[in-house]
Design a protein around this motif. Structure first.
Motif, PDB file in Angstrom:
ATOM      1  N   SER A  22     -51.128  30.197  27.855  1.00  0.00           N
ATOM      2  CA  SER A  22     -49.987  31.120  27.795  1.00  0.00           C
ATOM      3  C   SER A  22     -48.881  30.728  28.772  1.00  0.00           C
ATOM      4  O   SER A  22     -47.711  31.021  28.527  1.00  0.00           O
ATOM      5  CB  SER A  22     -50.467  32.549  28.099  1.00  0.00           C
ATOM      6  OG  SER A  22     -51.084  32.610  29.388  1.00  0.00           O
TER       7      SER A  22
ATOM      8  N   GLU B 162     -42.899  26.125  22.747  1.00  0.00           N
ATOM      9  CA  GLU B 162     -42.103  26.751  21.687  1.00  0.00           C
ATOM     10  C   GLU B 162     -40.630  26.368  21.813  1.00  0.00           C
ATOM     11  O   GLU B 162     -39.951  26.149  20.797  1.00  0.00           O
ATOM     12  CB  GLU B 162     -42.267  28.272  21.754  1.00  0.00           C
ATOM     13  CG  GLU B 162     -43.658  28.748  21.345  1.00  0.00           C
ATOM     14  CD  GLU B 162     -43.826  30.248  21.482  1.00  0.00           C
ATOM     15  OE1 GLU B 162     -43.010  30.858  22.222  1.00  0.00           O
ATOM     16  OE2 GLU B 162     -44.762  30.803  20.873  1.00  0.00           O
TER      17      GLU B 162
ATOM     18  N   PRO C  90     -55.354  20.884  25.795  1.00  0.00           N
ATOM     19  CA  PRO C  90     -54.289  21.133  24.805  1.00  0.00           C
ATOM     20  C   PRO C  90     -52.971  20.447  25.146  1.00  0.00           C
ATOM     21  O   PRO C  90     -52.233  20.042  24.250  1.00  0.00           O
ATOM     22  CB  PRO C  90     -54.138  22.665  24.836  1.00  0.00           C
ATOM     23  CG  PRO C  90     -55.454  23.178  25.310  1.00  0.00           C
ATOM     24  CD  PRO C  90     -55.942  22.151  26.289  1.00  0.00           C
TER      25      PRO C  90
ATOM     26  N   LEU D 132     -47.047  27.899  26.860  1.00  0.00           N
ATOM     27  CA  LEU D 132     -46.608  28.200  25.497  1.00  0.00           C
ATOM     28  C   LEU D 132     -45.094  28.365  25.373  1.00  0.00           C
ATOM     29  O   LEU D 132     -44.499  27.832  24.427  1.00  0.00           O
ATOM     30  CB  LEU D 132     -47.339  29.446  24.987  1.00  0.00           C
ATOM     31  CG  LEU D 132     -47.082  29.827  23.525  1.00  0.00           C
ATOM     32  CD1 LEU D 132     -47.467  28.685  22.598  1.00  0.00           C
ATOM     33  CD2 LEU D 132     -47.843  31.100  23.164  1.00  0.00           C
TER      34      LEU D 132
ATOM     35  N   ARG E  78     -53.246  16.926  23.949  1.00  0.00           N
ATOM     36  CA  ARG E  78     -53.074  16.859  22.498  1.00  0.00           C
ATOM     37  C   ARG E  78     -51.596  17.019  22.134  1.00  0.00           C
ATOM     38  O   ARG E  78     -51.086  16.348  21.221  1.00  0.00           O
ATOM     39  CB  ARG E  78     -53.915  17.942  21.817  1.00  0.00           C
ATOM     40  CG  ARG E  78     -55.397  17.610  21.788  1.00  0.00           C
ATOM     41  CD  ARG E  78     -56.101  18.473  20.763  1.00  0.00           C
ATOM     42  NE  ARG E  78     -56.117  19.880  21.151  1.00  0.00           N
ATOM     43  CZ  ARG E  78     -57.086  20.438  21.862  1.00  0.00           C
ATOM     44  NH1 ARG E  78     -58.117  19.715  22.253  1.00  0.00           N
ATOM     45  NH2 ARG E  78     -57.037  21.722  22.172  1.00  0.00           N
TER      46      ARG E  78
ATOM     47  N   PRO F 129     -48.431  21.346  18.792  1.00  0.00           N
ATOM     48  CA  PRO F 129     -49.349  22.441  18.432  1.00  0.00           C
ATOM     49  C   PRO F 129     -49.255  23.592  19.420  1.00  0.00           C
ATOM     50  O   PRO F 129     -49.090  23.397  20.624  1.00  0.00           O
ATOM     51  CB  PRO F 129     -50.731  21.770  18.493  1.00  0.00           C
ATOM     52  CG  PRO F 129     -50.558  20.623  19.432  1.00  0.00           C
ATOM     53  CD  PRO F 129     -49.148  20.136  19.232  1.00  0.00           C
ATOM     54  N   THR F 130     -49.375  24.804  18.910  1.00  0.00           N
ATOM     55  CA  THR F 130     -49.287  25.999  19.761  1.00  0.00           C
ATOM     56  C   THR F 130     -50.535  26.869  19.674  1.00  0.00           C
ATOM     57  O   THR F 130     -50.634  27.865  20.392  1.00  0.00           O
ATOM     58  CB  THR F 130     -48.071  26.854  19.359  1.00  0.00           C
ATOM     59  OG1 THR F 130     -48.194  27.225  17.975  1.00  0.00           O
ATOM     60  CG2 THR F 130     -46.773  26.070  19.555  1.00  0.00           C
ATOM     61  N   GLY F 131     -51.499  26.498  18.829  1.00  0.00           N
ATOM     62  CA  GLY F 131     -52.648  27.357  18.578  1.00  0.00           C
ATOM     63  C   GLY F 131     -53.467  27.663  19.811  1.00  0.00           C
ATOM     64  O   GLY F 131     -53.719  28.828  20.137  1.00  0.00           O
ATOM     65  N   ASP F 132     -53.892  26.632  20.571  1.00  0.00           N
ATOM     66  CA  ASP F 132     -54.742  26.849  21.748  1.00  0.00           C
ATOM     67  C   ASP F 132     -53.994  26.520  23.035  1.00  0.00           C
ATOM     68  O   ASP F 132     -54.609  26.192  24.046  1.00  0.00           O
ATOM     69  CB  ASP F 132     -56.006  25.997  21.655  1.00  0.00           C
ATOM     70  CG  ASP F 132     -55.692  24.503  21.484  1.00  0.00           C
ATOM     71  OD1 ASP F 132     -54.514  24.186  21.247  1.00  0.00           O
ATOM     72  OD2 ASP F 132     -56.620  23.688  21.584  1.00  0.00           O
TER      73      ASP F 132
ATOM     74  N   ASN G 254     -40.278  22.891  20.406  1.00  0.00           N
ATOM     75  CA  ASN G 254     -40.318  22.917  18.944  1.00  0.00           C
ATOM     76  C   ASN G 254     -38.995  23.429  18.354  1.00  0.00           C
ATOM     77  O   ASN G 254     -38.518  22.917  17.332  1.00  0.00           O
ATOM     78  CB  ASN G 254     -41.473  23.788  18.457  1.00  0.00           C
ATOM     79  CG  ASN G 254     -42.812  23.111  18.632  1.00  0.00           C
ATOM     80  OD1 ASN G 254     -42.889  21.884  18.730  1.00  0.00           O
ATOM     81  ND2 ASN G 254     -43.883  23.892  18.675  1.00  0.00           N
TER      82      ASN G 254
END
Length: 456
Positions: free
Chosen positions: A222, A229, A195, A225, A198, A216-219, A232
Motif C-alpha cells: 500500500s 498507479e 512485488p 501503490l 516484478r 502490476p498493482t494486484g499485490d 501507470n
C-alpha cells in the motif's frame, strides 16, 4: 554510491547498528538484573545469619554474654577461615562479641535505622569487597546490634565469578541470535519487496513497441501503490501521445502520396528538358521520403515473429533486380556477390528487404557515376553493402543512424530516414548494423542477423 542508495543496504547498516546498541544495552540490563538478584540473595542470607545469631545469643550472666553457635556455623565464622565475620555491639556502642581478635565494629551504626540494614564496602586500597548487614535486636531486654559480613573476594565466593563469566558468555550468545534475527529480517524484507522486483521487470518490457504494458498493482504494498498507479497513468498519457504522433505521420504520408503521383504523371506529359528532368528527380526523392515515413511509422509497432525464417540470399537477389534499372539509369551498376545456396536467418523477409533496399538506395546517392555498388551475402548471416563514395568519418558513424540526421543541411537526395529505418529493423531482429571503411574507397554497411541453425 549505489550502496548508499540501496534500501536493502541501508536496512542492513541500520540493523547492524541496532544490534550493537541492543547487545550493549542488553548486557547492561542483564548485569544490573543479575547484580540486583545476587545482592538480594546475599541480603536474605545475611538476614538469616542475623536471626541465627539472635537465637543463640545469651544475655549477660555471671560470666558475661555468651554465643553458642552450631558447629557448622561456628567454623564458618572462624577468623582463620576469613570469609565470614560478625560483631555484636551493645547499645552503648561497645563490641560485646566478635569473630576478629581486635573486636571492632564491622560497619558504622546508624541508631535511627530500622530492620535489616545492608552494607557494601571495600577495604583500604580497594583490594577486597565486603558485603554485610546490620540489625537491632532485643535479647531479654538488652538491645544489641548484630552485624554479619562476607568477604566477596574470598576464593570460595563463586557468585561474582559466575556472574562475570555469564556476562562474557551471554555476549557470544546474544550477538549470534541478533545476527540471526537480522538475516531473518533481510529475508522477510526481500519477500516484502518481491512485488517491486516484478514491477521492475515489467517496466523493462515497456518500449515504443510495447506501450500497452503496465506495472502490476494486484499485490503491490500500500505504501508503493500510489507511485505505481501514478506511473501507470503517465504511461497511459504517453501511449496516447505516441499513438497520436504515429497517426499523424501515417495520415500525412498517405495524403501526400496521391498529389505526388498526380504531379509525376503531369511531369511525364511535359516536353523533355533539363528542368523537367530535375523536377522529376525531385518528385522521385519526395516520393521516397513519403515511403520512408510510412516505413518508419509501421516499424514503431513492428514485432518480429521469433519463429520466422528468411533467406537473405533470395532477399538480396530481389533487391538487386529491383534496384538495377535505377542504378543503370544513373550510370552506376549493382554487383551481387553470394553463393548459390540459401542463407537462412531468424527474421521477417519483408522487413529485411526494406532494410537492404534502404542501404542500397543510400549507396546510390553517395557513389559517383561509373562505379559499382556491391551487395555481399555471407554464410554467417550478414549482408554488406559497399559503395565508392567519400565514406563516413569515424565521428559520424553513430550519428548517421539517427532519424533526420544529415552531414550537411545542403545535402540533397534524402531526409535522413533511410539509415534510421535500417537500425530499427535490426533492433527488431535482435541483430546489429555498423559502418566502416570499404577496401580502397567508400563506406561498407554491414547488417548481421542470427543464423537459423534448424534449417538444413
Amino acid at each position: 554510491m549505489p550502496l548508499r542508495r540501496s534500501i536493502l543496504s541501508r536496512i542492513v547498516v541500520l540493523h547492524v547498528v541496532a544490534i550493537i546498541v541492543a547487545a550493549l544495552v542488553l548486557r547492561s540490563i542483564l548485569h544490573w538484573s543479575l547484580a540486583s538478584d545476587v545482592a538480594e540473595l546475599q541480603l536474605d542470607k545475611m538476614a538469616t545469619q542475623i536471626e541465627l545469631f539472635a537465637r543463640h545469643l545469651k544475655p549477660p550472666s555471671a560470666g558475661g554474654w555468651s554465643l553458642d553457635l552450631p558447629d557448622g556455623t561456628r567454623e564458618q565464622y572462624l577468623d582463620a577461615y576469613g570469609r565470614y565475620s560478625y560483631a555484636i555491639i551493645d547499645d552503648a556502642g561497645s563490641v560485646i562479641l566478635a569473630s576478629s581478635p581486635d573486636k571492632t565494629p564491622l560497619f558504622a551504626i546508624d541508631s535511627n535505622a530500622n530492620g535489616i540494614v545492608p552494607h557494601n564496602t571495600r577495604t583500604e586500597g580497594g583490594a577486597r569487597t565486603i558485603a554485610g548487614a546490620s540489625a537491632r535486636r532485643d535479647i531479654d531486654g538488652h538491645p544489641v546490634w548484630i552485624q554479619v559480613a562476607e568477604d566477596l573476594s574470598h576464593s570460595d565466593v563463586v557468585v561474582d565469578d559466575v556472574l562475570a563469566n555469564f556476562l562474557r558468555r551471554v555476549v557470544w550468545i546474544v550477538v549470534p541470535v541478533l545476527l540471526l534475527l537480522l538475516a531473518a529480517d533481510i529475508v522477510i524484507f526481500l519477500l516484502a519487496i518481491r512485488p517491486l522486483h516484478r514491477a521492475s521487470g515489467g517496466a523493462r518490457d515497456i518500449s515504443p513497441t510495447r506501450l500497452d504494458v503496465r506495472l502490476p498493482t494486484g499485490d503491490m504494498p500500500s505504501e508503493i501503490l500510489p507511485l505505481v498507479e501514478a506511473v501507470n497513468q503517465a504511461l497511459d498519457r504517453l501511449e496516447h501521445g505516441f499513438l497520436a504522433q504515429r497517426e499523424f505521420a501515417a495520415d500525412a504520408a498517405h495524403e501526400l502520396r496521391t498529389p505526388l503521383a498526380i504531379l509525376r504523371t503531369r511531369i511525364e506529359t511535359l516536353p523533355p528538358s533539363d528542368e523537367i528532368h530535375a523536377l522529376g528527380r525531385d518528385v522521385e526523392n519526395m516520393s521516397r521520403v513519403v515511403s520512408q515515413l510510412l516505413d518508419a511509422t509501421e516499424l514503431e509497432t513492428a514485432v518480429v515473429d521469433p519463429d520466422a525464417v528468411a533467406d537473405i540470399h533470395a532477399v538480396c537477389v530481389e533487391v538487386a533486380e529491383f534496384i538495377a534499372p535505377l542504378a543503370l539509369k544513373q550510370g552506376k551498376s549493382i554487383e551481387l556477390m553470394c553463393s548459390e545456396e540459401s542463407v537462412p536467418v531468424k527474421g521477417n523477409a519483408e522487413m529485411i528487404r526494406r532494410a537492404t533496399r534502404n542501404l542500397v538506395e543510400n549507396a546510390l546517392h553517395h557513389t559517383p557515376q561509373g562505379t559499382t555498388i556491391q551487395i555481399i551475402v555471407s554464410a554467417d548471416g550478414s549482408i554488406s553493402v559497399i559503395d565508392n563514395g567519400d565514406g563516413v568519418p569515424v565521428a559520424d558513424r553513430k550519428l548517421v543512424f539517427q532519424r533526420f540526421w544529415r552531414r550537411s543541411p545542403r545535402t540533397a537526395g534524402g531526409a535522413g530516414l533511410g539509415l534510421s529505418i535500417v537500425e530499427k529493423i535490426m533492433e527488431a531482429h535482435q541483430g546489429s548494423v555498423a559502418v566502416d571503411d570499404a577496401p580502397g574507397r567508400g563506406a561498407r554497411f554491414t547488417m548481421r542477423f542470427r543464423r537459423d541453425e534448424g534449417t538444413p
